[in-house]
Design an enzyme around this catalytic site. Structure first.
Site, PDB file in Angstrom:
ATOM      1  N   PRO A 275       8.857   2.663   2.425  1.00 54.24           N
ATOM      2  CA  PRO A 275       8.007   1.534   2.795  1.00 54.24           C
ATOM      3  C   PRO A 275       7.967   1.287   4.300  1.00 54.24           C
ATOM      4  O   PRO A 275       8.966   1.497   4.995  1.00 54.24           O
ATOM      5  CB  PRO A 275       8.682   0.352   2.083  1.00 54.24           C
ATOM      6  CG  PRO A 275      10.101   0.753   1.945  1.00 54.24           C
ATOM      7  CD  PRO A 275      10.164   2.245   1.893  1.00 54.24           C
ATOM      8  N   CYS A 343     -16.984  -7.477  22.701  1.00 50.37           N
ATOM      9  CA  CYS A 343     -18.408  -7.615  22.406  1.00 50.37           C
ATOM     10  C   CYS A 343     -18.779  -6.873  21.130  1.00 50.37           C
ATOM     11  O   CYS A 343     -19.495  -5.868  21.169  1.00 50.37           O
ATOM     12  CB  CYS A 343     -19.231  -7.100  23.580  1.00 50.37           C
ATOM     13  SG  CYS A 343     -19.006  -8.115  25.027  1.00 50.37           S
TER      14      CYS A 343
HETATM   15  N1  LLP Z   1       4.361   6.953   3.412  1.00 53.69           N
HETATM   16  C1  LLP Z   1       3.210   7.553   3.733  1.00 53.69           C
HETATM   17  C2  LLP Z   1       3.065   8.977   3.522  1.00 53.69           C
HETATM   18  C3  LLP Z   1       2.166   6.789   4.291  1.00 53.69           C
HETATM   19  O1  LLP Z   1       1.024   7.388   4.598  1.00 53.69           O
HETATM   20  C4  LLP Z   1       2.337   5.401   4.494  1.00 53.69           C
HETATM   21  C5  LLP Z   1       1.271   4.588   5.078  1.00 53.69           C
HETATM   22  C6  LLP Z   1       3.567   4.825   4.138  1.00 53.69           C
HETATM   23  C7  LLP Z   1       4.559   5.630   3.596  1.00 53.69           C
HETATM   24  C8  LLP Z   1       3.873   3.368   4.339  1.00 53.69           C
HETATM   25  O2  LLP Z   1       3.020   2.511   3.673  1.00 53.69           O
HETATM   26  P1  LLP Z   1       3.353   0.947   3.686  1.00 53.69           P
HETATM   27  O3  LLP Z   1       4.656   0.733   2.976  1.00 53.69           O
HETATM   28  O4  LLP Z   1       3.430   0.510   5.097  1.00 53.69           O
HETATM   29  O5  LLP Z   1       2.215   0.311   2.997  1.00 53.69           O
HETATM   30  N2  LLP Z   1      -3.094   0.527   8.846  1.00 53.69           N
HETATM   31  C9  LLP Z   1      -3.116   0.115   7.452  1.00 53.69           C
HETATM   32  C10 LLP Z   1      -2.037   0.780   6.648  1.00 53.69           C
HETATM   33  C11 LLP Z   1      -2.098   2.287   6.671  1.00 53.69           C
HETATM   34  C12 LLP Z   1      -0.962   2.915   5.956  1.00 53.69           C
HETATM   35  C13 LLP Z   1      -0.953   4.384   6.106  1.00 53.69           C
HETATM   36  N3  LLP Z   1       0.121   5.046   5.447  1.00 53.69           N
HETATM   37  C14 LLP Z   1      -3.012  -1.410   7.379  1.00 53.69           C
HETATM   38  O6  LLP Z   1      -2.933  -2.054   8.429  1.00 53.69           O
HETATM   39  O7  LLP Z   1      -3.076  -1.970   6.306  1.00 53.69           O
END
Ligand code: LLP
Length: 415
Positions: A275, A343
């Site tokens: 996570p 903008c």
């Molecule tokens: N493992 C892999 C292979 C991933 O691609 C990701 C996130 C994670 C773990 C962690 O996911 P998390 O636990 O943080 O949800 N910018 C977007 C989120 C993109 C996540 C990409 N990959 C946002 O602001 O919601």
């Protein structure tokens, strides 16, 4: 989770209203705005709560959510490893003190320079690092570089989930080896590498409602693990959601952990999770100051000094972030649109949300800014990136300096 564990790891959620307004006002006065304020003790509490919920699993923090050195050190101190999405993140993790064996590098269409760097560091000071490969090409390119270390195969589980289509990875062809080809690739890979695991990631921002998709993914991974045998770990990804709305209940981490273990079934390998958001989201707020107020057809538009270049999530995903006016005690609420200085119409933090009547110079706090906040900041419209302070038991310190205007042209030389 037991009551003792809950006590040791703090409340499941920290709301925007829990931050002391006077402290935030002091920080804005001292460091100026826009400013990210990150609480390292909350990072550690979140990381510790994860460890407690998954006591027998490998937990790697998905570094991409927040790569600051202070955050990485806090996460490591809480006993988590690091999941890195690029050579840059591997370099940051090593710099923060993670050892090679604590690092998992998830290579998604890795540029040659990323593989060069990672293999070089693996030879040098990051022995024991695990590379997660999602394509046969990636294995070939690693072999070409003489890498014969630890490999996990990223599988496309055919099922995804997430808070937005743009972050739902599980079923998308971009990610991983198709499920029905994974066993063959894994068998081939054993000839040249130390194959230690299989990996899948459903997506980001998984809520209670997505639990069925998560369960299905985990069950498929359990089946594959039993099928191929001889693995150290089964990594079922990250994606645990956090409540962005103030009245949304937190994810029941204990229930997710139980469902995960049950769906995985009996496998002769460790469970692994990775996570990002869960560790850092509620550990930071973004402070921004109102510089312009105007009336527009019954709506007050509050222009602020942060925008989509400071916190991209609302513009990119339509994401909701709680907003609190720290100067508006007792003022009546009315529909308020909070807009940044860029903008573009997308440059809005909220539209017509009931908030206290805004005035020029009011200080606003934007909640849950710790995950993918600073990380996605950019310099569009030639807006330098904001500063970040971190807070821990020793006090407050500047973690990332505010970018100056000179940085904007620094890569262009003296032309
Ligand atoms: N493992 C892999 C292979 C991933 O691609 C990701 C996130 C994670 C773990 C962690 O996911 P998390 O636990 O943080 O949800 N910018 C977007 C989120 C993109 C996540 C990409 N990959 C946002 O602001 O919601």
């Amino acid at each position: 989770m037991s009551e003792e564990a809950v006590e040791a790891t703090g409340p499941q959620v920290r709301r925007l209203g829990d931050w002391a307004a006077a402290d935030l006002a002091d920080l804005a006065a001292e460091y100026d705005t826009p400013l990210y304020v990150t609480d390292l003790e909350r990072v550690q509490a979140n990381a510790t709560r994860l460890r407690a919920a998954f006591p027998d699993a490998d937990v790697h923090y998905a570094v991409k959510a927040h790569t600051g050195q202070a955050v990485l050190r806090a996460v490591r101190a809480a006993g988590l490893g690091a999941e890195c999405a690029s050579a840059g993140e591997v370099v940051r993790a090593l710099k923060a003190g993670f050892e090679g064996r604590e690092i998992q590098y998830t290579a998604v269409n890795p540029p040659a320079t990323d593989l060069d760097t990672v293999v070089e560091r693996w030879r040098d000071d990051a022995a024991g690092l695990t590379v997660v490969a999602g394509a046969r090409d990636t294995l070939d390119r690693l072999r070409d570089r003489g890498f014969d270390g630890r490999i996990a195969i990223r599988v496309n589980p055919g099922v995804g989930a997430g808070h937005h289509a743009k972050v739902t990875t599980g079923g998308h062809a971009k990610f991983g080896v198709p499920y029905d080809r994974a066993a063959d690739l894994l068998a081939d890979a054993r000839d040249d590498f130390d194959v230690v695991g299989i990996h899948a990631h459903a997506g980001s921002g998984i809520s209670g409602e997505d639990l069925d998709a998560h369960r299905e993914l985990v069950a498929r991974m359990g089946d594959l693990a039993r099928d191929v045998g001889d693995l150290e770990f089964v990594d079922v990804g990250g994606g645990f959601g956090v409540p962005y709305h103030e009245d949304e209940p937190p994810l029941d981490l204990g229930a997710v952990a139980d469902a995960t273990r049950e769906a995985l079934g009996d496998v002769d390998a460790r469970l692994a999770v990775e996570p990002g958001r869960y560790v850092v989201a509620d550990a930071a707020v973004l402070l921004t100051r109102v510089n312009t107020v105007k009336e527009a057809e019954g709506v007050a538009v509050a222009g602020v000094d942060a925008g989509m270049t400071t916190l991209l999530r609302p513009a990119m995903y339509g994401a909701y972030h709680a907003i609190r006016n720290l100067d508006a005690d007792g003022r009546r609420e009315r529909p308020v649109t909070v807009a940044g200085p860029v903008c573009e119409t997308a440059d809005l933090f909220c539209e017509e949300r009931p908030l206290p009547d805004p005035r020029r110079d009011d200080l606003l706090a934007v909640g849950n800014a710790g995950a993918y906040g600073y990380e996605m900041a950019n310099t569009y419209n030639s807006r330098p990136r904001p500063a970040e302070v971190v807070r821990d038991a020793d006090g407050v310190r500047l973690a990332r300096e505010r970018e100056g205007l000179e940085a904007l042209t620094a890569l262009e030389g003296d032309e």
